[in-house]
Design a protein around this motif. Structure first.
Motif, short mmCIF file in Angstrom:
data_model
loop_
_atom_site.label_atom_id
_atom_site.label_comp_id
_atom_site.label_asym_id
_atom_site.label_seq_id
_atom_site.Cartn_x
_atom_site.Cartn_y
_atom_site.Cartn_z
N LYS A 1 0.84 -1.20 0.00
CA LYS A 1 0.00 0.00 0.00
C LYS A 1 0.87 1.25 0.00
CE LYS A 1 -3.83 2.20 2.47
NZ LYS A 1 -4.75 2.10 3.63
N ARG A 2 1.94 1.25 0.82
CA ARG A 2 2.84 2.41 0.85
C ARG A 2 3.51 2.65 -0.50
NH1 ARG A 2 4.52 0.19 5.78
NH2 ARG A 2 6.50 -0.48 4.84
N GLN A 3 3.70 1.55 -1.25
CA GLN A 3 4.32 1.68 -2.57
C GLN A 3 3.31 2.06 -3.65
OE1 GLN A 3 7.67 1.45 -3.04
NE2 GLN A 3 7.77 1.30 -0.83
N SER B 1 -11.90 -7.62 19.01
CA SER B 1 -11.03 -6.46 18.91
C SER B 1 -11.77 -5.15 19.18
CB SER B 1 -10.39 -6.40 17.52
OG SER B 1 -11.38 -6.30 16.52
N TYR B 2 -13.10 -5.15 19.02
CA TYR B 2 -13.87 -3.92 19.23
C TYR B 2 -13.88 -3.50 20.69
CZ TYR B 2 -15.56 -4.36 14.45
OH TYR B 2 -15.62 -4.44 13.09
N ASP B 3 -13.67 -4.44 21.61
CA ASP B 3 -13.72 -4.11 23.03
C ASP B 3 -12.59 -3.17 23.44
OD1 ASP B 3 -15.93 -5.65 23.22
OD2 ASP B 3 -15.04 -7.28 24.38
N ASN B 4 -11.50 -3.17 22.69
CA ASN B 4 -10.39 -2.26 22.99
C ASN B 4 -9.92 -1.59 21.70
OD1 ASN B 4 -8.83 -1.18 25.16
ND2 ASN B 4 -7.06 -2.36 24.49
N ALA B 5 -10.89 -1.25 20.85
CA ALA B 5 -10.59 -0.77 19.50
C ALA B 5 -9.78 0.52 19.49
CB ALA B 5 -11.88 -0.59 18.71
N LEU B 6 -10.08 1.44 20.42
CA LEU B 6 -9.38 2.72 20.41
C LEU B 6 -7.89 2.53 20.63
CD1 LEU B 6 -9.34 5.82 20.38
CD2 LEU B 6 -9.68 5.74 22.85
N ALA B 7 -7.53 1.75 21.65
CA ALA B 7 -6.12 1.52 21.95
C ALA B 7 -5.42 0.85 20.77
CB ALA B 7 -5.98 0.66 23.21
N GLU B 8 -6.07 -0.12 20.16
CA GLU B 8 -5.47 -0.82 19.04
C GLU B 8 -5.31 0.10 17.83
OE1 GLU B 8 -7.52 -4.44 18.26
OE2 GLU B 8 -7.23 -5.23 20.29
N THR B 9 -6.25 1.02 17.64
CA THR B 9 -6.16 1.97 16.53
C THR B 9 -4.97 2.90 16.69
OG1 THR B 9 -8.55 1.93 16.15
CG2 THR B 9 -7.34 3.84 15.32
N ILE B 10 -4.79 3.44 17.90
CA ILE B 10 -3.68 4.37 18.14
C ILE B 10 -2.34 3.64 18.04
CG2 ILE B 10 -2.61 5.90 19.85
CD1 ILE B 10 -5.44 6.61 20.79
N ILE B 11 -2.27 2.43 18.58
CA ILE B 11 -1.06 1.64 18.46
C ILE B 11 -0.78 1.34 16.99
CG2 ILE B 11 -0.10 -0.67 18.85
CD1 ILE B 11 0.25 1.02 21.26
N GLY B 12 -1.82 1.07 16.22
CA GLY B 12 -1.65 0.82 14.80
C GLY B 12 -1.09 2.02 14.06
N LEU B 13 -1.55 3.22 14.42
CA LEU B 13 -1.01 4.44 13.82
C LEU B 13 0.47 4.59 14.15
CD1 LEU B 13 -3.89 6.99 14.55
CD2 LEU B 13 -3.23 6.06 12.32
N LYS C 1 2.65 2.24 14.87
CA LYS C 1 3.48 1.27 14.17
C LYS C 1 3.62 1.63 12.70
CE LYS C 1 3.96 -2.91 15.46
NZ LYS C 1 3.83 -4.36 15.76
N ALA C 2 2.53 2.12 12.09
CA ALA C 2 2.59 2.48 10.68
C ALA C 2 3.47 3.70 10.44
CB ALA C 2 1.17 2.73 10.15
N GLU C 3 3.38 4.69 11.35
CA GLU C 3 4.05 5.97 11.14
C GLU C 3 5.47 6.02 11.70
OE1 GLU C 3 1.31 8.73 12.83
OE2 GLU C 3 -0.20 8.43 11.26
N VAL C 4 5.80 5.10 12.59
CA VAL C 4 7.14 5.09 13.17
C VAL C 4 7.86 3.77 12.92
CG1 VAL C 4 8.49 5.29 15.31
CG2 VAL C 4 6.49 6.74 14.96
N ILE C 5 7.31 2.69 13.46
CA ILE C 5 8.02 1.41 13.46
C ILE C 5 8.25 0.89 12.05
CG2 ILE C 5 7.97 -0.97 14.25
CD1 ILE C 5 8.43 1.25 16.41
N HIS C 6 7.20 0.82 11.22
CA HIS C 6 7.36 0.28 9.88
C HIS C 6 8.01 1.28 8.93
CE1 HIS C 6 5.21 -3.14 11.21
NE2 HIS C 6 4.03 -2.56 11.28
N ARG C 7 7.83 2.56 9.18
CA ARG C 7 8.38 3.57 8.28
C ARG C 7 9.87 3.78 8.50
NH1 ARG C 7 9.11 9.17 8.30
NH2 ARG C 7 8.29 9.33 10.41
N LEU C 8 10.32 3.73 9.75
CA LEU C 8 11.70 4.06 10.07
C LEU C 8 12.59 2.85 10.34
CD1 LEU C 8 11.10 7.12 12.45
CD2 LEU C 8 11.53 7.13 9.97
N GLY C 9 11.98 1.67 10.49
CA GLY C 9 12.77 0.48 10.77
C GLY C 9 13.58 0.05 9.55
#
Length: 279
Positions: free
Chosen positions: A61-63, A206-218, A220-228
């Motif tokens: 997707k990033r490509q 996953s909906y029971d803790n969806a907010l936390a998982e959404t922010i963690i997903g952001l 990982k996408a914006e830091v961990i996967h982009r800069l690793g």
């Protein structure tokens, strides 16, 4: 066998319990688009042998390639590409720990410090893993505290909780998944001391803790996967610190009115002060 004794194709299929359509089936090759995707996936996999279908789909997707996770997973299976590690189970339930109810069903969350949530994720290093726990306010989406650890012991979760309590005071409810860290004796005792009700989502929902998982997903996408890929814990810690500051103070979030989390928090208390003056 002479031709007189040859079995017809119909008879052969009957004896072998095969449908005649199977006999006439000729496999079709992959489309040109899929062959192109397979070439891209193969090249990337050689560089990142730990990429599963989820990470590979994000890379595609990033490509700029329109290739979803299900398609990537099918193509990777076809190519016999298997990641060289198993993803750590960060939400493993401990059989001896108490089971807590889920308290957010039907609950209207209308103010900061009403409900906090937390989640743990893993970060792939060149050697091994780091684990990140983040505590967030459900109303404002603000990241209140976070910690990194090279183990999944409860200590780093308790440390993050203590920091959040010291900065913001206790919430009414603390919502998590059924990870052993969150229902450990040390963790739940700290919640009880602060007068916080624990809320634990159901297994597999996953909906029971969806907010936390959404922010963690952001993150990982914006830091961990982009800069690793990542070599040192110090590098991860520094980039996490920068991202949390940016996310809290400058990241515009649509669910809270296209303003940053810190501004959403401030706006609520400003409205409360105005209401008190009028009253």
């Amino acid at each position: 066998m002479s031709k007189d004794h040859e079995l017809s194709q119909r008879r052969q299929c009957t004896l072998l319990q095969l449908s005649r359509s199977t006999l006439y089936y000729r496999p079709k090759g992959e489309s040109a688009a899929n062959l192109t995707f397979m070439e891209i996936i193969d090249k990337q996999f050689l560089e990142t042998l730990w990429y599963g279908s989820r990470q590979m789909a994000r890379h595609m997707k990033r490509q700029g390639h329109r290739c979803g996770r299900h398609r990537v997973r099918r193509l990777m299976r076809l190519m016999r590409l298997v990641p060289i590690y198993q993803e750590p189970n960060t939400s493993k339930k401990h059989p001896a720990h108490k089971i807590y109810p889920y308290l957010l069903k039907g609950l209207s969350i209308t103010r900061p410090n009403q409900v906090w949530c937390a989640d743990i994720t893993y970060i792939r290093m060149e050697r091994g893993f780091l684990y990140l726990v983040a505590i967030m306010d459900w109303y404002s989406r603000k990241v209140l505290a976070w910690r990194l650890s090279n183990t999944l012991e409860a200590d780093f979760c308790v440390s993050a909780l203590k920091e959040a309590l010291a900065k913001y005071g206790p919430p009414e409810i603390f919502n998590t998944v059924q990870g052993s860290q969150y229902v450990s004796i040390r963790y739940t005792e700290r919640l009880a001391e602060a007068g916080i009700e624990p809320s634990v989502g159901s297994v597999g929902d996953s909906y029971d803790n969806a907010l936390a998982e959404t922010i963690i997903g952001l993150f990982k996408a914006e830091v961990i996967h982009r800069l690793g890929p990542w070599k040192t814990a110090d590098a991860v810690e520094w980039e996490t610190l920068q991202w949390v500051d940016w996310f809290n103070n400058r990241r515009l979030l649509q669910p809270i009115g296209n303003i940053p989390p810190a501004e959403a928090e401030e706006k609520f208390y400003e409205q409360c002060n105005e209401f008190d003056k009028v009253a």
